[in-house]
Design an enzyme around this catalytic site. Structure first.
Site: not given
Length: 847
Positions: A521, A523-524, A526-528, A640
């Site tokens: 994944g 996201g805002g 960084g990477k997972v 959120d």
């Protein structure tokens, strides 16, 4: 006869010259303080005050200070103004002879001269009895200003508009005791006409206009913005030489409005307007984006930090650049959540297209108001072809009160602090330090004795007692933000019983040196990565990218650790540990094998969730949120809530994730938390957006959006659909009226749900979306209703012993549910299908 004619001609010439002299605009007075010579900058002559002209005197000369170079951050020749300064250790006044009229007074200060002594500069400035500055701290003011506009300049320019009636202008500098005052340059620029303000609209007064005069007031320019364009430099504003900043640092969300351009045939409505703004300002504007798919109260907004206790003038600049007829664009104007204008038609007010003009609004401030909001919204009742709002420029002025424009506190490091006390003498400092040391030693001794007497008793209790059954809040060494922009010191957070601090070597080993094939994944933050620890356990490793190492990324990293180190619950994603060494920000979670809730609803090939599974997932998420709201003294507001932040483990147990922007709830004596607006499009509480007041009900609203998303299995906002289907909730309401809800409910359910369960679910979802937070249920009430819906479903299906309903199936067309509208915009980018991937929805926030 000839001599008579010549005499008449001579008299006529003298008369013309006399009239010209009477009507001539006074020349500006430009002073380069601390300099003994004149300099030409952008075609303007600045005179040194060490050899002043006849119309300038100084009551006390003070001293002159100089710097080897000009100030960084001031491009071009203006840096030469900041090589010298006039410094005062006692009160001193510049006396200037000027003609009666209105003037801009600008005072220039460079931080280069703030370190002339051990004490920081702290002083007052008064002009003709009007206090302009009180206990003014130059470094603090620069830090406060730069925090708003992301500037790196070490120069601050304070601008005021004054009315001079006596023909004399006195500018007095008065340092605090033990401190000093200084100034690098001053401008006294005349303004043509009798007044720059004639009449103003009273905000909240149903567009009632009233006169405004500077005769008894002065004003300070707080902000001057070009909307939709970049900066406008001084030389581009000839005559008044003002600087216009870009509005990008103040607009709530750039996605809410887009710029439009037209540089042809722009003209002013009135000749007097030519001095009020440069023509280039009107060649660009911002227009609200796709207002047809946005909730009507979700406006394009700008926010500004202001000094409390003053009234504010807001000048808005308009020029219609698109439509060539009246009634084609109408919108509303709000200032501080109060209606300033309705059905505003720029074309009609200007009398044509490409006609530039301005409108002034006066808002009466309150002692507590520290933020000013300007918002433009759609006119829902208008018959116009378009309801998109338009704005070209904006100015915000602070109006004096009781002969005062000065803010009563000192800004140090961007924070409003109290008045600094006089410096104590070294003798008393030493005595105080010695006394404090003695007291400290005595306290340490007492603590050691108490610790020695109680240690055995405590150790025995710890060995013989286990934690009581059930969950209780775990208060650890609470993680506290260091306040620094980056986390470079090893062990920033210390040790924690629940969150392990991993080395970067362990992280690299678990991810095969961050192998791209293990990315699950993005996201805002960084990477997972999917990782495997040394003991064989699967984990999700979230690695902050380079941009996350500054500003908001660091705050989210710290907040996530702080929150999850205090919290443990079956329906919260467990944080295993973190790493903050070698320029890395890494978070390690338990791996959630079944991905995000959204990935099971749409956008993937995963099997459809049954009605029972959907209810159980919603109940699990509600339990997690209920725990957040009630588990600690003040509670925690997630801020959120959305389907990509609800993760599912191997048994489809829901767990709330992503606490990077979470906030502690309000204290017992408060009803809300005042904070910048953050969240995701499509889920944001409109009341929180309008008022900037965060409450647990904001999470309830977002969860209501999630419930309808679970029911319908489609994005909340989908601009690719026909116009009447873009907004899910609006479409549902229209379908209800047409008795065609089968177009809304997820067809994969195939009627395998009971009428009673469905109604209970839909009713609580509707209540969550009440426009006002006080009318929404608590998360405890939401949880109770969802559990009731599950019981109703199970009661009808128990005999069949299956998840689906084997009795008479419910047809979607048999159901009529009142569904609340959700119209705020949502990003339509695909969400990650891994449980621990950060949501890629566009987040919105206010610095």
């Amino acid at each position: 006869m000839k001599s008579s004619t010549q005499l008449l001609l001579i008299l006529a010439v003298f008369l013309i010259l006399a009239v010209r002299g009477a009507l001539a605009q006074p020349e500006p007075i430009l002073i380069n303080c601390g300099s003994g010579s004149s300099t030409i900058i952008d075609g303007r002559r600045w005179v040194g005050d060490s050899s002043p002209p006849r119309n300038l005197t100084l009551s006390s000369p003070g001293t002159v200070a100089s710097a080897a170079r000009g100030a960084d951050g001031e491009e071009g020749p203006y840096g030469d103004l900041y090589k010298t300064a006039r410094v005062f250790n006692a009160s001193s006044t510049y006396h200037l002879g000027v003609a009666a009229g209105t003037y801009f007074l600008r005072l220039h200060f460079s931080q280069l001269f703030a370190n002339l002594s051990a004490e920081e500069p702290l002083f007052d400035v008064t002009a003709n009895g009007l206090k302009l500055l009180s206990k003014f701290n130059v470094p603090g003011e620069i830090s406060w200003r730069d925090s708003q506009i992301n500037s790196t300049s070490v120069v601050i320019v304070k601008e005021y508009l004054l009315n001079v009636t006596s023909g004399k202008l006195g500018i007095e500098f008065t340092p605090e005791e033990g401190s000093f005052a200084f100034v690098n340059a001053m401008e006294v620029v005349p303004v043509s006409g009798s007044s720059i303000f004639d009449s103003v609209n009273k905000v909240g007064g149903h567009e009632l206009k009233g006169p405004f005069s500077l005769s008894e007031s002065g004003i300070e320019t707080m902000y001057r913005l070009c909307v939709g364009c970049g900066d406008i430099e001084r030389k581009e504003d000839p005559g008044l030489w003002r600087k216009w900043d870009s509005d990008e640092h103040f607009i709530f969300s750039l996605n809410a409005a887009h710029p439009i351009y037209n540089s042809s045939n722009i003209s002013y409505v009135s000749a007097d307007d030519s001095t009020l703004a440069p023509l280039r300002l009107y060649e660009t504007a911002r227009v609200t984006t796709e207002s047809s798919v946005m909730e009507k109260k979700f406006n394009v907004s700008w926010s500004f930090n202001i000094d409390p206790g003053f009234d504010y003038l807001v000048r808005l600049h308009f020029c219609e650049l698109q439509y060539d007829k009246a009634e084609q664009r109408k919108f509303k104007i709000y200032i501080n959540n109060k209606t300033a204008a309705e059905s505003y038609d720029v074309f009609a007010r200007a009398g044509g297209k490409n006609k530039a003009f301005h409108e002034d609004f006066l808002d009466v401030g309150s002692p507590q108001m520290e933020t000013l909001w300007v918002q433009l919204g759609s006119e829902s009742s208008a018959s116009s072809a378009a309801t998109d709002a338009l704005l070209n420029g904006m100015e915000i002025f602070k109006v004096s009160r009781d002969g005062n424009l000065a803010h009563p506190t000192v800004r140090i490091g961007g924070i409003s602090g109290g008045v600094r006390k006089p410096k104590r003498s070294p003798k008393w400092v030493l005595i105080g330090a010695a006394s404090g040391l003695v007291i400290f030693i005595a306290i340490v001794g007492a603590v050691c004795i108490c610790f020695h007497l109680q240690r055995k008793k405590k150790n025995s209790a710890n060995k013989t007692k286990d934690s009581p059954p059930g969950w209780k809040p775990l208060v650890l060494n609470a993680v506290k933000s260091t306040g620094s922009p980056t986390l470079r010191a090893a062990g920033t957070f210390g040790s924690s019983q629940l969150s392990k601090r991993f080395t970067i070597a362990e992280i690299r080993a678990a991810t095969t040196n961050f192998d791209e094939s293990l990315v699950i994944g993005v996201g805002g933050f960084g990477k997972v990565y999917k990782g495997r620890m040394e003991n064989g356990s699967l984990v999700a490793i979230k690695r902050g990218h380079t941009e996350s190492h500054q500003g908001q990324g660091v705050k989210e990293f710290e907040t996530e650790i702080e929150m999850l180190s205090r919290l443990r619950h079956r329906h919260l994603v467990p944080l295993i540990g973190y790493c903050d060494e070698r320029n890395e920000m890494v978070l390690v979670y338990e791996h959630m094998s079944n991905g995000t809730l959204r990935s099971h609803l749409y956008g993937s090939d995963l099997p459809a969730l049954t009605w029972k599974q959907r209810l159980e997932i919603c109940i699990g998420a509600a339990r997690g949120l209920h725990y957040l709201h009630t588990g600690l003294d003040r509670g925690i507001i997630h801020r959120d809530v959305k389907t990509t932040n609800i993760l599912l483990d191997g048994n489809l147990v829901a767990k709330m994730a992503d606490f990077g922007i979470s906030k502690d709830g309000p204290a017992l004596d408060h009803t809300h938390v005042s904070t910048a607006v953050k969240g995701s499009f499509g889920y944001l509480d409109p009341e929180y957006y309008r008022r900037q007041q965060l409450t647990p009900s904001s999470d309830v609203y977002s969860f209501g959006v999630v419930l309808f998303e679970v029911l319908c299995a489609r994005p909340v906002i989908n601009p690719t659909l026909p116009r009447d289907q873009i907004n899910l909730a609006e479409w549902a309401l229209n379908s209800q009226r047409k008795n065609s809800l089968e177009t809304i409910i997820d067809p994969r359910l195939d009627g395998n749900y009971t009428l009673e369960s469905f109604k209970k679910f839909s009713e609580i979802a509707e209540k969550c979306l009440a426009d006002e937070g006080v009318n929404r249920p608590s998360m405890g009430e939401v949880l109770w209703h969802l559990e009731s819906a599950l019981q109703l479903h199970q009661g009808h299906t128990q005999s069949a012993n299956v998840d689906g309903f084997s009795g008479p199936k419910l047809k979607p067309s048999d159901v009529s549910v009142n569904i609340a509208c959700i119209e705020v915009e949502e990003s339509t980018r695909p969400a990650s299908q891994d449980a621990n991937a950060q949501a890629v929805d566009v987040k919105i926030e206010v610095p």
